[in-house]
Design an enzyme around this catalytic site. Sequence first.
Site, PDB file in Angstrom:
ATOM      1  CG  ASP A 106      25.689  94.959  60.373  1.00 54.52           C
ATOM      2  OD1 ASP A 106      26.573  94.686  60.241  1.00 54.52           O
ATOM      3  OD2 ASP A 106      25.096  94.557  61.216  1.00 54.52           O
TER       4      ASP A 106
ATOM      5  CD  GLU B  96      29.748  91.290  63.504  1.00 54.09           C
ATOM      6  OE1 GLU B  96      30.132  90.551  64.724  1.00 54.09           O
ATOM      7  OE2 GLU B  96      29.105  92.564  64.088  1.00 54.09           O
TER       8      GLU B  96
END
Length: 196
Positions: free
Chosen positions: A112, A177
């Site tokens: 991500d 994250e």
Amino acid sequence: MTDPTNHASAEPTTPNADAIRAAVDSAFPGVVAELGRLVRIPSVSWPAFDPAHVAESAEAVAELLRGTGVFELVEIRRAPVEDGSELGQPAIVARRAARNGRPTVLLYAHHDVQPPGKDEDWDTPPFEPTQRGDRLHGRGAADDKAGVMAHIGAIRAFAEASGDFDLGLSVFIEGEEEWASRSFGNFLRENRELLE
């Protein structure tokens, strides 16, 4: 009964540094191209952004891991966030069991990315990988899709240089994250045996 004078070993050999370096050098342009394809996926994990992009990114990473040909298992999994109110973003796990007493190495990264911010703050579109000199620019090109591709490139180079090998590998590529890793603890608990 084996012949004690036969010194040939059935064990895979450990590749030398030159063989690994050659494998890395020959594959590097392709790895950078694959990094560019990952950068084009706007996998922002924040709630205001389309979660379909994070799912697309997870599938792309899973396919890259499957393509290495070294894993017995590659799956996309999700775990509940800490308060149990919803599932976290998709993460990828891959596993290759160690053989002949060899250790297992755990590799971690995340697929991500941060939101792009304002378009006018970018010299080029944030999700269009742009090479300037020897650097690739774009959201996620460094943090952390480069980490994902560094793992994949290293696994490929090691496999090419060594053929079959006994080293175990566990890979965990999380998908949130950049949004507080809200399901991280539960994910590790639910997948402990796979990742240890």
